[in-house]
Structure formats: structure tokens, C-alpha cells
Design a protein around this motif. Structure first.
Motif, short mmCIF file in Angstrom:
data_model
loop_
_atom_site.label_atom_id
_atom_site.label_comp_id
_atom_site.label_asym_id
_atom_site.label_seq_id
_atom_site.Cartn_x
_atom_site.Cartn_y
_atom_site.Cartn_z
N ALA A 1 -11.07 1.94 -10.89
CA ALA A 1 -11.22 0.79 -9.86
C ALA A 1 -10.84 -0.71 -10.59
N LYS A 2 -11.15 -0.88 -11.96
CA LYS A 2 -11.06 -2.35 -12.64
C LYS A 2 -9.45 -2.77 -12.51
N ALA A 3 -8.43 -1.98 -12.30
CA ALA A 3 -7.32 -2.50 -12.32
C ALA A 3 -6.95 -3.37 -10.78
N HIS A 4 -7.59 -3.14 -9.70
CA HIS A 4 -7.61 -3.80 -8.51
C HIS A 4 -8.48 -3.08 -7.59
N THR A 5 -9.70 -3.88 -7.45
CA THR A 5 -10.77 -3.50 -6.48
C THR A 5 -10.68 -4.00 -5.14
N GLY A 6 -9.43 -4.40 -4.69
CA GLY A 6 -9.47 -4.75 -3.21
C GLY A 6 -9.86 -3.67 -2.35
N ARG A 7 -10.62 -3.98 -1.08
CA ARG A 7 -10.90 -2.72 -0.60
C ARG A 7 -9.55 -2.21 0.01
N ALA A 8 -8.55 -2.62 0.51
CA ALA A 8 -7.51 -2.24 1.32
C ALA A 8 -6.92 -1.10 0.07
N VAL A 9 -6.97 -1.42 -1.14
CA VAL A 9 -6.35 -0.59 -1.97
C VAL A 9 -7.29 0.67 -2.34
N LEU A 10 -8.64 0.22 -2.55
CA LEU A 10 -9.38 1.24 -2.60
C LEU A 10 -9.53 2.30 -1.39
N SER A 11 -9.73 1.91 -0.34
CA SER A 11 -9.49 2.72 0.99
C SER A 11 -8.18 3.39 1.26
N THR A 12 -7.06 3.04 0.79
CA THR A 12 -5.91 3.55 0.67
C THR A 12 -5.97 5.00 -0.40
N LEU A 13 -6.59 4.88 -1.45
CA LEU A 13 -6.50 5.85 -2.35
C LEU A 13 -7.56 6.76 -1.94
N LEU B 1 0.85 -1.25 0.18
CA LEU B 1 -0.02 -0.07 0.04
C LEU B 1 0.74 1.22 -0.08
N GLY B 2 2.04 1.12 0.60
CA GLY B 2 2.86 2.32 0.52
C GLY B 2 3.30 2.59 -0.89
N ARG B 3 3.70 1.50 -1.78
CA ARG B 3 3.93 1.89 -3.26
C ARG B 3 2.73 2.37 -3.86
N VAL B 4 1.58 1.86 -3.58
CA VAL B 4 0.37 2.38 -4.12
C VAL B 4 0.23 4.24 -4.00
N ARG B 5 0.64 4.73 -2.81
CA ARG B 5 0.43 5.84 -2.46
C ARG B 5 1.57 6.59 -3.09
N GLU B 6 2.69 6.23 -3.31
CA GLU B 6 3.84 6.93 -3.88
C GLU B 6 3.49 6.92 -5.20
N ASN B 7 2.79 6.03 -6.10
CA ASN B 7 2.40 6.09 -7.49
C ASN B 7 1.64 7.26 -7.63
N TYR B 8 0.40 7.20 -6.95
CA TYR B 8 -0.72 8.19 -6.89
C TYR B 8 -0.28 9.66 -6.74
N ARG B 9 0.64 9.70 -5.80
CA ARG B 9 1.23 11.12 -5.57
C ARG B 9 2.06 11.46 -6.88
N ARG B 10 2.54 10.59 -7.58
CA ARG B 10 3.33 10.87 -8.59
C ARG B 10 2.50 11.67 -9.82
N ILE B 11 1.35 11.00 -9.97
CA ILE B 11 0.37 11.42 -10.79
C ILE B 11 -0.17 12.73 -10.54
#
Length: 408
Positions: free
Chosen positions: A54-66, A31-41
């Protein structure tokens, strides 16, 4: 912050501990890497509205993190709308992109929009708008247009030139005038393709320019001011080790140049870019077979675990986590399914795999678990998420009982 995370960048000891504790095959998402990639965008598009596809990865942990990071969510199915809401999204912020939507999906979206008028429904067929009107929906809509230009890593994802997706360019003005009479027309949408890297950037930006022109035509024909131009996502991640990652600041500049002076909010929908290098699969070697044709290494992951190599001929990096320093040798790695398509690589140099070694299959965070299935009645794997030093199980491993649980 690195622009792409390679397999060698993962903590080897931690991966081995995860495999020992949770078994394999096992999805791991950081999830830390998910945040890093989002911040770059976010930095590349400072004035844009960034929605996670969402279709790339719909896991609740990922969605909640974003959601916690400030992203909105774009959904392509009723189930994704439901997942986003359960992860904490305000339905008024959601965007639903309907592609040949089943009746139940359209019912769900129309009812949700009636209750939450901030919801936006995007459609790429006049028929879909008619079906929405039949359901009494008259709220916020966007028109998906087809610019006739497709880009991306494979012909099956070059949506910008595929007749399945969007209103043809020469019909956009007429459709816009009709739609604006019946709904609240707020935007124009297009998605050119997926997996766009530097070699595809010229075509991608050319398509964005066409879409911006279509937005101008639509606004004039409908005699209205549009709220946004949604150019979709498609920003790629280099799956191959030798490929260079995107410079997102350059991408942002090029896209803004292509949009020009259009007075709207720009929306982008990154999906793959946010989660791909944040995920991998751990799998255990169970068979080693040496033949004249090849050295075959059998593992417990399969095309039911990760179907992208079979479906798209996709390359995924593989590393021997147990013994990365052994002498490399060419091997073919495949799973337990009774089909020749169940192969992750052919004659690829890997540190000599032996039985019980743990291998990592990289770049599996996008469209990995989403396409996992129960072929050969195999239970779907578990998924763990990492968040700093913390680890937790995000999805339980299915059992054999789960495979038949819904059958009568």
C-alpha cells in the motif's frame, strides 16, 4: 497489453482537458492501467498470493480497485491498515509489516489482531516481538529476515543489506524458536530492494534463494510448518525511455527456481510495479528565463509535489503536452521552492516550453502523492482518477486554509 506505458501513450487532448478543468499541479491516476499491471503479476505468479504494498499509493480509489481485482493488501503503518479497511479490505486478510513501529501503531495492530485473528504481523526485531507480547498479542506473526543482499535503483531502497530491516541471517534460527513459543509463527518475510530491473535480477534471485534457505532453518528450529514465504516486491519499472521493461513471466520463473522445493505458499508484494506508469503530474509553465548557463523553465509543481528527484536523484520523463511537436531545446525545469534541489531536470531536450504550456511529468504513480508535502506552506495538489471514459476527483486540492487548519 504493453509492459510499460510511456508518456506519449497518454491521450494528449484528455490531459489538456483535465488541466483546464481541475487546474495544476494535478496528479492523474489511471485505474485501468492499475488493473492491467496487477493482472500481469498474477499471470507471472499463478500459484502465489499477490498482496499490493500500500505504501506505493494509498489512495482509496487505487486500494478499492485492487481489492476488487482480488489483491490482498500489505501495510507498513497503522494509517495504511486504516486506509485499507476503509477501502473495503477484510482485516483478516491484511498483513502488517512493522519496522521500528511507534507505540500507537503497535497498539492499533495488536488490538486489530485480537478482534480479527486472521491478521498477520511481520516484525524484523526481537524487541518488536517482545513489545507485542507485552500487549497480550499471541496471534499470527512472520519474521522479517535480512539476507545481507540488497538490490534496486538507489542505495536508499536496497533494504536487503540494510541493518534497519530484518533479523540477521545468523540469528534467524534462534529467533524463530523463541517466537514460535510465544506466537503463531506462520511465515518468513524479506524485501531485498526496490526498482529491480533485468540487471538486478541475478542478485534479486540470489537473495530469494538465501531467504528460502533461512525459511527452512527457521521451520526446523521452531519445529513447525510454515504457511508462507513472503519475498516482498521490488519489481521495477523503467523510468527512462530507453530502458527495457521487465519480462514478468521470466521473473516469475526465476523466482520459483530460487525458492526451490520449499513447501509453502509464495507471497509477493508488488507496489511500485502496479501503479508507477499509471500516474503522472500535470504542471503549467509560469516562467521562462534564458541565461548563459541555462534556459530555466519555471512550473507550478515543486519538490513539495514530487520529491523523488530531490530525494533520490530520480529521473522522471517530461513531455510538453501543449506543443509536443515544437523543436526540442535543452532546458532546466524547476519549481517555486527556494532551494536548488527543486529541479525536475537539467539541460534536458524538451519541445520548446513557453509560458502557459502544460507539461506532463511521467512515472509519478508510485511514491509521488505519498511523499507530497506542504514545504513553503504549499497546499497539496488535487488528484483525479480515470476509469475508462469516466473521470472523478479522488482527492480535493488543499487550500491555504487547509495548510493552517490544525494549528492552534
Amino acid at each position: 497489453m504493453t509492459r510499460v506505458r510511456r508518456l506519449a501513450d497518454w491521450d494528449r487532448d484528455r490531459l489538456l482537458d483535465l488541466a483546464a478543468e481541475h487546474g495544476t499541479p494535478l496528479y492523474v491516476q489511471d485505474l485501468g492501467r492499475v488493473r492491467e499491471n496487477y493482472r500481469r503479476i498474477e499471470r507471472a505468479f499463478p500459484d502465489a498470493s499477490v498482496m499490493y504494498a500500500a505504501k506505493a499509493h494509498t489512495g482509496r480509489a487505487v486500494l478499492s480497485t485492487l481489492l476488487d481485482a482480488g489483491a490482498d493488501i500489505e501495510c507498513a503503518a497503522a494509517g495504511e491498515l486504516q486506509r485499507a479497511i476503509e477501502a473495503g479490505a477484510d482485516p483478516n486478510t491484511l498483513q502488517y509489516t512493522a519496522v521500528n513501529p511507534p507505540a500507537n501503531d503497535l497498539d492499533y495492530a495488536a488490538d486489530l489482531g485480537a478482534e480479527h485473528p486472521g491478521l498477520t504481523i511481520t516484525a524484523g526485531a526481537l524487541d518488536t516481538f517482545d513489545r507485542l507480547a507485552e500487549r497480550g498479542y499471541d496471534g499470527r506473526v512472520a519474521i522479517r529476515v535480512n539476507p545481507g543482499i540488497g538490490t534496486g535503483h538507489h542505495e536508499k531502497v536496497a533494504t536487503g543489506a540494510d541493518a534497519k530491516f530484518g533479523i540477521p541471517a545468523d540469528r534467524v534460527a534462534d529467533v524463530a524458536a523463541d517466537v514460535a513459543d510465544r506466537f503463531d509463527l506462520v511465515g518468513i518475510h524479506a524485501h531485498v530492494g526496490s526498482g529491480v530491473l533485468h540487471d538486478d535480477l541475478d542478485d534479486h534471485c540470489r537473495a530469494v534463494g538465501v531467504v528460502a534457505d533461512l525459511a527452512r532453518e527457521a521451520a526446523t528450529a521452531a519445529d513447525t510448518s510454515l504457511e508462507f514465504l513472503d519475498i516482498g516486491g521490488g519489481f521495477g519499472v523503467p523510468y527512462r525511455e530507453e530502458a527495457d521493461p521487465l519480462d514478468m513471466m521470466t521473473v516469475g520463473e526465476r523466482v520459483r527456481e530460487a525458492v526451490g522445493d520449499l513447501d509453502v505458499t509464495l507471497k509477493v508484494e508488488p507496489g511500485r510495479y502496479v501503479v508507477t506508469d499509471a500516474g503522472l503530474i500535470l504542471t503549467t509553465v509560469n516562467t521562462r528565463k534564458e541565461t548563459e548557463a541555462a534556459t530555466v523553465v519555471g512550473v507550478d509543481a515543486s519538490l513539495a509535489t514530487l520529491i523523488r528527484p530531490a530525494m533520490f536523484d530520480a529521473y522522471h520523463p517530461i513531455r510538453n503536452v501543449t506543443a509536443p511537436d515544437r523543436k526540442p531545446e535543452p532546458v532546466s525545469v524547476g519549481g517555486p521552492c527556494c532551494t536548488s534541489a527543486d529541479v525536475f531536470c537539467t539541460d534536458r531536450p524538451l519541445a520548446r516550453p513557453e509560458r502557459e504550456d502544460v507539461l506532463a511529468i511521467g512515472m509519478a504513480g508510485a511514491y509521488g502523492y505519498e511523499l507530497a508535502n506542504q514545504f513553503h506552506s504549499q497546499p497539496r495538489p488535487a488528484e483525479v482518477v480515470l476509469d475508462g471514459e469516466q473521470t472523478r476527483v479522488a482527492r480535493q486540492r488543499e487550500t491555504l486554509a487547509d495548510v493552517t487548519r490544525l494549528e492552534n
